[in-house]
Design a protein around this motif. Structure first.
Motif, PDB file in Angstrom:
ATOM      1  N   GLN A 186       0.841  -1.188   0.000  1.00 48.93           N
ATOM      2  CA  GLN A 186       0.000   0.000   0.000  1.00 48.93           C
ATOM      3  C   GLN A 186       0.876   1.237   0.000  1.00 48.93           C
ATOM      4  O   GLN A 186       1.678   1.437   0.910  1.00 48.93           O
ATOM      5  CB  GLN A 186      -0.911   0.018   1.219  1.00 48.93           C
ATOM      6  CG  GLN A 186      -1.857   1.216   1.268  1.00 48.93           C
ATOM      7  CD  GLN A 186      -2.641   1.286   2.557  1.00 48.93           C
ATOM      8  OE1 GLN A 186      -2.116   1.760   3.562  1.00 48.93           O
ATOM      9  NE2 GLN A 186      -3.879   0.798   2.536  1.00 48.93           N
ATOM     10  N   PRO A 219      -3.801   6.699   2.434  1.00 46.38           N
ATOM     11  CA  PRO A 219      -3.500   5.676   1.429  1.00 46.38           C
ATOM     12  C   PRO A 219      -3.831   6.165   0.027  1.00 46.38           C
ATOM     13  O   PRO A 219      -4.772   6.939  -0.168  1.00 46.38           O
ATOM     14  CB  PRO A 219      -4.402   4.506   1.838  1.00 46.38           C
ATOM     15  CG  PRO A 219      -5.526   5.129   2.583  1.00 46.38           C
ATOM     16  CD  PRO A 219      -4.954   6.322   3.282  1.00 46.38           C
ATOM     17  N   GLU A 221      -2.939   3.814  -3.088  1.00 47.63           N
ATOM     18  CA  GLU A 221      -3.343   2.633  -3.851  1.00 47.63           C
ATOM     19  C   GLU A 221      -2.723   1.379  -3.247  1.00 47.63           C
ATOM     20  O   GLU A 221      -1.777   1.437  -2.446  1.00 47.63           O
ATOM     21  CB  GLU A 221      -2.944   2.761  -5.316  1.00 47.63           C
ATOM     22  CG  GLU A 221      -1.445   2.865  -5.566  1.00 47.63           C
ATOM     23  CD  GLU A 221      -1.119   3.004  -7.033  1.00 47.63           C
ATOM     24  OE1 GLU A 221      -2.058   2.896  -7.852  1.00 47.63           O
ATOM     25  OE2 GLU A 221       0.055   3.193  -7.361  1.00 47.63           O
ATOM     26  N   VAL A 222      -3.295   0.252  -3.623  1.00 46.75           N
ATOM     27  CA  VAL A 222      -2.858  -1.046  -3.122  1.00 46.75           C
ATOM     28  C   VAL A 222      -2.608  -1.971  -4.302  1.00 46.75           C
ATOM     29  O   VAL A 222      -3.367  -1.968  -5.279  1.00 46.75           O
ATOM     30  CB  VAL A 222      -3.910  -1.674  -2.184  1.00 46.75           C
ATOM     31  CG1 VAL A 222      -3.458  -3.061  -1.724  1.00 46.75           C
ATOM     32  CG2 VAL A 222      -4.170  -0.778  -0.990  1.00 46.75           C
TER      33      VAL A 222
END
Length: 240
Positions: A186, A219, A221-222
């Protein structure tokens, strides 16, 4: 004793200070191997050169601490182990009576720092290991985390930048694999959140203090480890 407390009994003993049993040179100075009992109750057993502690020696403090290692011209210099009265200890390099060079400090809490020191503070590359196994690896500048580094905690990894001991800017969390998922990464950033100021606050009380600010992880993106892409406007709008 805290890890930055000054140490007593660092200088050489002059004539008439306490008792001494050992070798002397032609000038009647303490020279060679000997044992001294200082007026304050501390003791030293080891090597002397021209009246000053030089070479290997063991210094015991009346308070319960002790230093065993190298001396030069009456001060700790070289490799040595210092055990403080509270049970904490430092083993490593010394220069002019201060922790300087590479060494390991073990705290009474069970935490430990292994790395570079300068004038009694962490300075340079090092690893701080907490009692629970968490590890912080990176660079210290005058005792505080600075620059790039990593934190390992319970299988998770964080990589990013630090400033004044706090994570700052862009960073990456790596999550370990589980029975039902592969490792994931992440990416995101740490943002500073300022405390709200109420309308009815007095002007003199409306100043935003640094300690009142908070850092929040945002956050972006993952994906699988190593996967990175530019943040899209859509994802930014979703996360804001």
């Amino acid at each position: 004793m805290s890890d930055d407390e000054s140490d007593a009994g660092s200088q050489g003993e002059g004539a008439g200070l306490g008792s001494y049993d050992g070798e002397r040179n032609e000038q009647k100075e303490r020279h060679g191997k000997g044992k001294a009992i200082l007026p304050n109750g501390d003791t030293y057993e080891g090597e002397y050169r021209n009246g000053k502690r030089s070479g290997q020696g063991l210094y015991r403090f009346k308070s319960g601490g002790k230093y065993q290692g190298e001396y030069l011209d009456g001060v700790k210099h070289g490799q040595g182990l210092f055990v403080y009265p509270d049970g904490s200890q430092y083993e490593g390099q010394w220069a002019k009576d201060q922790r300087t060079g590479e060494g390991t400090y073990t705290y009474v809490t069970g935490d430990a720092y292994k790395g570079l020191w300068e004038k009694n503070v962490k300075h340079g590359q090092g690893t701080y290991t907490y009692k629970d196994g968490t590890k912080s690896i990176g660079i210290w500048v005058h005792g505080r985390r600075q620059g790039s580094g990593e934190i390992f905690y319970n299988g998770f990894t964080y990589r990013g930048m630090f400033h004044a001991n706090e994570p700052t800017g862009d960073g990456t969390f790596v999550f370990p694999s589980t029975d039902s998922s592969e490792p994931m990464e992440q990416t995101g950033e740490h943002i500073v959140v300022m405390p709200p100021v109420r309308d009815d606050d007095e002007v003199e009380n409306a100043d935003i203090r640094l300690e009142d600010t908070q850092r929040r992880w945002r956050p972006i993106e993952v994906g699988p480890p190593g996967y990175k892409s530019e943040e899209s406007p859509a994802s930014a709008a979703t996360l804001s």
